[in-house]
Design an enzyme around this catalytic site. Structure first.
Site, mmCIF file in Angstrom:
data_model
loop_
_atom_site.group_PDB
_atom_site.id
_atom_site.type_symbol
_atom_site.label_atom_id
_atom_site.label_comp_id
_atom_site.label_asym_id
_atom_site.label_seq_id
_atom_site.Cartn_x
_atom_site.Cartn_y
_atom_site.Cartn_z
ATOM 1 N N GLU A 168 11.392 41.310 -9.413
ATOM 2 C CA GLU A 168 11.416 42.567 -10.189
ATOM 3 C C GLU A 168 10.944 42.415 -11.632
ATOM 4 O O GLU A 168 11.620 42.848 -12.563
ATOM 5 C CB GLU A 168 12.828 43.171 -10.141
ATOM 6 C CG GLU A 168 13.290 43.432 -8.717
ATOM 7 C CD GLU A 168 14.741 43.897 -8.618
ATOM 8 O OE1 GLU A 168 15.378 44.130 -9.653
ATOM 9 O OE2 GLU A 168 15.229 44.035 -7.472
ATOM 10 N N ASN A 218 8.767 39.021 -5.459
ATOM 11 C CA ASN A 218 9.585 39.994 -4.732
ATOM 12 C C ASN A 218 9.889 41.197 -5.621
ATOM 13 O O ASN A 218 10.286 41.029 -6.783
ATOM 14 C CB ASN A 218 10.903 39.299 -4.329
ATOM 15 C CG ASN A 218 11.737 40.094 -3.350
ATOM 16 O OD1 ASN A 218 11.247 40.502 -2.293
ATOM 17 N ND2 ASN A 218 13.004 40.328 -3.674
ATOM 18 N N HIS A 252 14.156 48.811 0.207
ATOM 19 C CA HIS A 252 15.340 49.673 0.037
ATOM 20 C C HIS A 252 14.851 51.120 0.087
ATOM 21 O O HIS A 252 14.613 51.746 -0.945
ATOM 22 C CB HIS A 252 16.041 49.376 -1.302
ATOM 23 C CG HIS A 252 16.648 48.019 -1.369
ATOM 24 N ND1 HIS A 252 17.687 47.640 -0.532
ATOM 25 C CD2 HIS A 252 16.372 46.941 -2.133
ATOM 26 C CE1 HIS A 252 18.026 46.382 -0.813
ATOM 27 N NE2 HIS A 252 17.236 45.939 -1.775
ATOM 28 N N GLU A 281 14.371 43.062 2.023
ATOM 29 C CA GLU A 281 15.721 43.605 1.760
ATOM 30 C C GLU A 281 15.869 44.965 2.435
ATOM 31 O O GLU A 281 16.292 45.939 1.820
ATOM 32 C CB GLU A 281 15.950 43.734 0.236
ATOM 33 C CG GLU A 281 15.718 42.452 -0.527
ATOM 34 C CD GLU A 281 16.042 42.536 -2.016
ATOM 35 O OE1 GLU A 281 16.720 43.477 -2.439
ATOM 36 O OE2 GLU A 281 15.595 41.635 -2.746
ATOM 37 N N ASP A 283 16.865 48.237 4.186
ATOM 38 C CA ASP A 283 17.955 49.140 4.581
ATOM 39 C C ASP A 283 17.473 50.566 4.334
ATOM 40 O O ASP A 283 16.646 50.795 3.460
ATOM 41 C CB ASP A 283 19.292 48.846 3.873
ATOM 42 C CG ASP A 283 19.215 48.701 2.363
ATOM 43 O OD1 ASP A 283 18.246 49.179 1.745
ATOM 44 O OD2 ASP A 283 20.159 48.108 1.782
#
Ligand code: G3I
Length: 381
Positions: A168, A218, A252, A281, A283
């Protein structure tokens, strides 16, 4: 605190379990039931299926993890504040207990491990950036970073196959995240190669410490817009120096988007640079971003919508894996892993974000660790 009268509580419980039954989340048997297939096995020829874990979920979700995934990542236990909580680089400055437990579980079950994450603006102690009198110097901060990266990659060499080296570093408008303490300490670009020094150095230190590890950049929201363009530029510059092997698209997302075509385009864009791409990641929140309302249980229509969105995404993922028969078969740089940020709705960071204490149901298994419609959408195609 107000107490719910017991009759009302009973009625609520009945309603919730009826809703669960309608949404199919009580469907075929327990997670380790023979009726529930293993995603790791089903996806063997495509890519590893991973889950974020911590030492507690290794216990509370043991059967599910052991049967469903073949890759693990530490949700928090390899982050600086957990694994390196004390000043200095002596062995006593580190706390490897959580990370070691995760690596040991993976070894015992024949799973691989992703490393997450070495350099991030969150979950890093303020002391890393402090000197005796005010802010630490650029050199001191980079030296501390080198010690940290070298210690972790040396310890887990041969056990952690890839690392999210920098996490990030970009802001949503496509600029650098200038409020990161890393950027503040070493965000200049002294050699003028377009890469802030702390990012370049992090990758250099990681490459030196374990040349066999795959090194990833990432980030979230890098699937479209200005942030995608900025990530492409960063990764290209790092690739020219031989410092990066892959891009982690966090994933996400929500059950309302982004659409699978956008994700396909982003994967292909990064793959065209020679990058491995992983969804790191994954979801799918059942709330649209900005909706801060709550639900007592997952309504069946949202469970179905979630299943449809997972279905569309996994079609793209299978296709982009380069497995025999897919559109990218045999081409370098492709989708090489999909990791969920958890495994069942009994443990998800989305219960505390963006609304503290609001229940969310973003994963494939429900709070009783039974498969949801989303699971069957991913398992049957
Ligand atoms: O360990 C402390 C505990 O001692 C303390 O009592 C408690 C009080 O709140 O906090 C505990 O730490 C929490 C930690 O999770 C472990 O549960 C932190 O407050 C909490 O902030 C932290 O949240 C994590 C978050 O990163 C922090 O940035 C989430 O679990 C984790 O899922 C999340 O993961 C990130 C990825 O690393 C990067 N991408 C985004 C993703 C979601 O934010």
């Amino acid at each position: 605190m107000k107490r719910i009268p017991s009759v009302l509580a009973l009625l609520l419980g009945v309603c919730v379990s009826r809703l669960d039954a309608q949404s199919g989340s009580q469907a075929p048997g327990a997670s380790n039931d023979a009726a529930v297939p293993s995603l790791a096995s089903l996806y063997q020829r495509f890519f590893p299926i991973g889950a974020a874990v911590d030492p507690q979920t290794l216990v509370t979700q043991e059967n599910l993890l052991a049967t469903q995934v073949n890759s693990l990542v530490a949700e928090n236990d390899m982050k600086w504040e957990r694994i390196h909580p004390r000043r200095g680089n002596a062995p006593s400055s580190y706390n490897f207990s959580g990370a070691d437990a995760i690596v040991a579980f993976a070894r015992a079950h024949g799973m691989r491990v992703r490393g997450h994450t070495l350099v991030w603006h969150r979950q890093v102690p303020g002391m890393v950036f402090r000197g005796d009198k005010g802010p630490a110097t650029r050199t001191d901060v980079l030296d501390r970073m080198k010690d940290h990266i070298t210690t972790l990659l040396t310890r887990y060499k041969g056990q952690v196959y890839c690392w999210d080296v920098v996490n990030e570093a970009l802001s949503d408008d496509g600029g650098w995240r200038t409020d990161s303490p890393w950027f503040e300490a070493a965000g200049a670009d002294e050699n003028g190669d377009g890469i802030p020094d702390y990012i370049e150095k992090a990758f250099e230190f990681a490459r030196q410490a374990d040349p066999s590890a795959l090194l990833f950049y990432n980030d979230y929201n890098i699937e479209s817009g200005a942030k995608l363009e900025a990530a492409v530029k960063l990764v290209k510059a790092l690739k020219e120096k031989g410092l990066v092997d892959g891009v982690g698209i966090q994933g996400h997302w929500s059950i309302f988007g982004p659409d699978a075509g956008t994700i396909r385009d982003a994967i292909e864009r990064f793959a065209s640079l020679g990058m491995q791409v992983q969804i790191t990641e994954l979801d799918l929140s059942v709330f649209v971003w900005g909706d801060n309302s709550s639900l007592a249980a997952l309504p069946p229509d949202l469970a179905r919508r979630q299943a449809a969105q997972y279905d569309a995404l996994f079609k793209v993922f299978r296709d982009e894996s380069g497995a025999p028969g897919s559109s990218r078969a045999g081409q370098p740089g492709r989708l090489t892993g999909v990791t969920f940020w958890g495994i069942a709705d009994d443990h998800t960071w989305l219960d505390s974000f963006p609304v503290a204490g609001r229940k969310n149901w973003p994963l494939l298994f429900d709070t009783s660790q039974k498969p949801k419609p989303a699971f069957w959408a991913v398992a049957k195609w």
